[in-house]
Design an enzyme around this catalytic site. Structure first.
Site, PDB file in Angstrom:
ATOM      1  N   ASP A  59      -3.375   2.501  -5.558  1.00  0.00           N
ATOM      2  CA  ASP A  59      -2.126   2.447  -4.770  1.00  0.00           C
ATOM      3  C   ASP A  59      -1.961   1.155  -3.971  1.00  0.00           C
ATOM      4  O   ASP A  59      -1.229   1.128  -3.003  1.00  0.00           O
ATOM      5  CB  ASP A  59      -2.024   3.685  -3.858  1.00  0.00           C
ATOM      6  N   GLU A  60      -2.634   0.080  -4.393  1.00  0.00           N
ATOM      7  CA  GLU A  60      -2.574  -1.172  -3.625  1.00  0.00           C
ATOM      8  C   GLU A  60      -2.434  -2.372  -4.534  1.00  0.00           C
ATOM      9  O   GLU A  60      -3.079  -2.417  -5.580  1.00  0.00           O
ATOM     10  CB  GLU A  60      -3.936  -1.394  -2.947  1.00  0.00           C
TER      11      GLU A  60
ATOM     12  N   ASP B 189       0.875  -1.177   0.000  1.00  0.00           N
ATOM     13  CA  ASP B 189       0.000   0.000   0.000  1.00  0.00           C
ATOM     14  C   ASP B 189       0.912   1.227   0.000  1.00  0.00           C
ATOM     15  O   ASP B 189       1.742   1.393   0.889  1.00  0.00           O
ATOM     16  CB  ASP B 189      -0.886  -0.024   1.254  1.00  0.00           C
TER      17      ASP B 189
HETATM   18  P1  TTP Z   1      -5.418   4.929   0.835  1.00  0.00           P
HETATM   19  O1  TTP Z   1      -4.326   3.950   0.579  1.00  0.00           O
HETATM   20  O2  TTP Z   1      -6.564   4.508   1.659  1.00  0.00           O
HETATM   21  O3  TTP Z   1      -4.832   6.237   1.551  1.00  0.00           O
HETATM   22  P2  TTP Z   1      -3.416   6.926   1.427  1.00  0.00           P
HETATM   23  O4  TTP Z   1      -2.519   6.224   0.458  1.00  0.00           O
HETATM   24  O5  TTP Z   1      -3.626   8.374   1.148  1.00  0.00           O
HETATM   25  O6  TTP Z   1      -2.866   6.834   2.892  1.00  0.00           O
HETATM   26  P3  TTP Z   1      -2.139   5.597   3.632  1.00  0.00           P
HETATM   27  O7  TTP Z   1      -0.733   6.052   3.870  1.00  0.00           O
HETATM   28  O8  TTP Z   1      -2.908   5.457   4.890  1.00  0.00           O
HETATM   29  O9  TTP Z   1      -2.220   4.422   2.721  1.00  0.00           O
HETATM   30  O10 TTP Z   1      -5.981   5.483  -0.528  1.00  0.00           O
HETATM   31  C1  TTP Z   1      -5.174   5.698  -1.674  1.00  0.00           C
HETATM   32  C2  TTP Z   1      -5.563   6.990  -2.381  1.00  0.00           C
HETATM   33  O11 TTP Z   1      -6.936   6.958  -2.719  1.00  0.00           O
HETATM   34  C3  TTP Z   1      -5.372   8.225  -1.525  1.00  0.00           C
HETATM   35  O12 TTP Z   1      -4.063   8.763  -1.623  1.00  0.00           O
HETATM   36  C4  TTP Z   1      -6.423   9.157  -2.059  1.00  0.00           C
HETATM   37  C5  TTP Z   1      -7.520   8.255  -2.565  1.00  0.00           C
HETATM   38  N1  TTP Z   1      -8.654   8.235  -1.611  1.00  0.00           N
HETATM   39  C6  TTP Z   1      -9.735   9.091  -1.834  1.00  0.00           C
HETATM   40  O13 TTP Z   1      -9.741   9.844  -2.818  1.00  0.00           O
HETATM   41  N2  TTP Z   1     -10.786   9.091  -0.931  1.00  0.00           N
HETATM   42  C7  TTP Z   1     -10.814   8.286   0.172  1.00  0.00           C
HETATM   43  O14 TTP Z   1     -11.782   8.323   0.967  1.00  0.00           O
HETATM   44  C8  TTP Z   1      -9.687   7.404   0.389  1.00  0.00           C
HETATM   45  C9  TTP Z   1      -9.666   6.501   1.614  1.00  0.00           C
HETATM   46  C10 TTP Z   1      -8.656   7.425  -0.517  1.00  0.00           C
HETATM   47 MG    MG Z   2      -2.196   4.138   0.544  1.00  0.00          MG
END
Ligand code: TTP
Ligand code: MG
Length: 366
Positions: free
Chosen positions: A109-110, A9
Site C-alpha cells: 500500500d505504499e 500511503d
Molecule cells: P500500513 O500502511 O502500515 O497500515 P495501514 O494502511 O493499515 O494504516 P495507515 O492508515 O496508518 O497507513 O500497512 C499497510 C497494510 O499492511 C495494512 O493495512 C495491513 C498490513 N500490515 C500488517 O499485516 N501487519 C502490520 O504490522 C502492519 C504495520 C501492516
Molecule cells: Mg497504509
C-alpha cells in the site's frame, strides 16, 4: 533543479478494502486478523479501521486483546484476504505509476513517485498533482490515501505520515528544517525502538535537539551507519533515488504449525504443501530457479533458515521436495527449540525461455 518526490500511503488499507466491499462495516470497528489457526483467538491483528483504533486496537496486537478491548462494541473481526487486497493495490499502483517520472512501489500500500520533471520541481505544481491523484484514487477505486511531498524520499515519507487519514502534507525545500524540528526522533524513517530508547536516555527527544549533536558523537554512540543516518536525517538530507524494484526477487510462503514440533515426519507435509504452491507460482510466470530455502521460526520467535543453491536452474516440484527434505533435516539438527512456523522460499530466478536475456526483460515484456 530541486527534486519533488511524493510518497503515497493508502489509509488503513486492508480494513478499507473490506469496508469497500461490505459497506455495512463502515460505521463499526473493523479488525483484520491473521489467525494462526490454533484457537479462534490466537494470532495477531494485521490492521484496523479508525473506529477500532480509537479504542486502542493496532497492528501487531494479539487478537484476544483486541477482542477484549472491543467486547460489546459491535466490532467485526475478519480474516485477511491478501489476494483481494493485492488486486485492489495493483489497480491503484497503475494509476500512480502513470503519474510519475520514476515509480517505486515499496509495499502493498505504499509507493514513491518522482515527479520532478513533470512539475518542473515546483512544489505548488506537485501539490496540485497530489490533489488530482487523491481524487482519481477515490473516484475510480473508492480508496482514500495520505500523500507527502518533499525534496527527497525521507521527507516525502515523513510528510505522508504527518496527517492521516486522507492527508496531504507538502514540505518545500525551504520548510524542511522547520517541519522536522518539533518531530519526535522516533519519526525518522529507519529509527527503531532501540535507537529511540538510547536517544531518549541521553535527553534527545526532538529532531531539533538531535541536530545539535555532532556527527562524530552520533557515530561514536550508534556506529557509522545509524550515526550518519541520524545526522543526515535531522537536517533533512537524503539522496536515495526513486527506482522501480525488480519484481520477484523471491517467492515464499510461511505457515504456523498446529503445534510446535521438531518431528520431521510431522512438519514435512506442511512444507510439501507450501513448496507446491511457490513452485506453481514460479511456473505461472515461466520462471525457473536455483535457490531453495526452508525457514523456521522457533518457539522463542528466533528465525532460522537453511538454503541450497544448485548449478543449473530448475522448476521441478520433486527436486524442490527432495532439497527441502534435507534442509528441514539440517534445520532441526542445528537448532534446539520447537519449531512454531515453517516456510519455503525460492529465489535466484532465471527465465524458462532461452530467447530472453534478462529477467527484467522477461517481466517487462509481459
Ligand atoms: P500500513 O500502511 O502500515 O497500515 P495501514 O494502511 O493499515 O494504516 P495507515 O492508515 O496508518 O497507513 O500497512 C499497510 C497494510 O499492511 C495494512 O493495512 C495491513 C498490513 N500490515 C500488517 O499485516 N501487519 C502490520 O504490522 C502492519 C504495520 C501492516
Ligand atoms: Mg497504509
Amino acid at each position: 533543479m530541486a527534486r519533488a518526490i511524493a510518497h503515497v500511503d493508502l489509509d488503513y488499507f486492508f480494513a478499507q478494502c473490506e469496508e469497500l466491499r461490505k459497506p455495512e462495516l463502515k460505521s463499526k470497528p473493523v479488525v483484520i486478523c491473521v489467525f494462526s489457526g490454533r484457537t479462534s483467538e490466537s494470532g495477531a491483528v494485521s490492521t484496523a479501521n479508525y473506529p477500532a483504533r480509537e479504542f486502542g486496537v493496532k497492528s501487531g496486537m494479539p487478537i484476544f486483546q483486541a477482542k477484549r478491548i472491543l467486547a460489546g462494541k459491535d466490532a467485526a473481526f475478519l480474516s485477511v484476504d491478501k489476494s483481494h487486497y493485492e488486486t485492489v493495490s495493483e489497480r491503484i499502483m497503475a494509476i500512480l505509476r502513470s503519474n510519475a517520472d520514476n515509480f517505486e512501489q515499496v509495499g502493498i500500500d505504499e509507493a514513491f513517485l518522482d515527479v520532478s520533471a513533470r512539475t518542473g520541481g515546483d512544489f505548488e505544481e506537485a501539490r496540485a498533482l497530489a490533489i488530482r491523484l487523491k481524487q482519481e484514487t477515490r473516484d475510480r477505486e473508492g480508496i482514500t490515501c495520505s500523500i507527502g511531498i518533499g525534496p527527497n524520499k525521507l521527507l516525502a515519507k515523513m510528510a505522508s505520515d504527518h496527517e492521516k487519514p486522507d492527508g496531504l502534507t507538502v514540505v518545500s525545500p525551504e520548510s524542511v528544517l522547520d517541519f522536522l524540528a518539533p518531530l519526535h526522533v522516533g519519526k525518522i524513517v529507519g529509527v527503531g525502538k532501540k535507537t529511540e530508547k538510547i536517544l531518549s536516555e541521553i535527553g534527545l527527544t526532538t529532531i531539533a535537539q538531535l541536530r545539535n549533536v555532532s556527527r562524530e558523537r552520533l557515530v561514536e554512540l550508534f556506529g557509522v551507519s545509524m550515526g550518519e543516518l541520524l545526522h543526515d536525517a535531522s537536517r533533512g538530507v537524503d539522496d536515495e533515488p526513486v527506482v522501480e524494484r525488480q519484481e520477484h526477487a523471491q517467492i515464499s510462503r510461511i505457515v504456523t504449525l498446529k503445534k510446535n514440533s521438531r518431528d520431521h515426519a510431522e512438519i514435512f507435509p506442511e512444507i510439501s504443501k507450501l513448496l507446491e504452491d511457490v513452485v506453481g507460482r514460479a511456473a505461472d510466470e515461466g520462471l525457473t530457479f536455483k535457490t531453495v530455502s526452508v525457514i523456521g521460526i522457533l518457539e522463542d520467535l528466533s528465525i532460522h533458515s537453511r538454503s541450497q543453491t544448485v548449478e543449473a536452474s530448475f522448476s521441478s516440484v520433486e527436486k524442490t521436495r527432495e532439497i527441502c527434505g534435507t534442509l528441514l533435516e539440517n534445520l532441526i539438527k542445528d537448532t534446539s527449540k520447537g519449531i512454531r512456523r515453517v516456510g519455503v522460499r525460492i529465489s535466484n530466478f532465471a527465465q524458462a525461455k532461452q530467447s530472453q536475456s534478462s529477467l527484467s526483460e522477461f517481466l517487462g515484456s509481459k
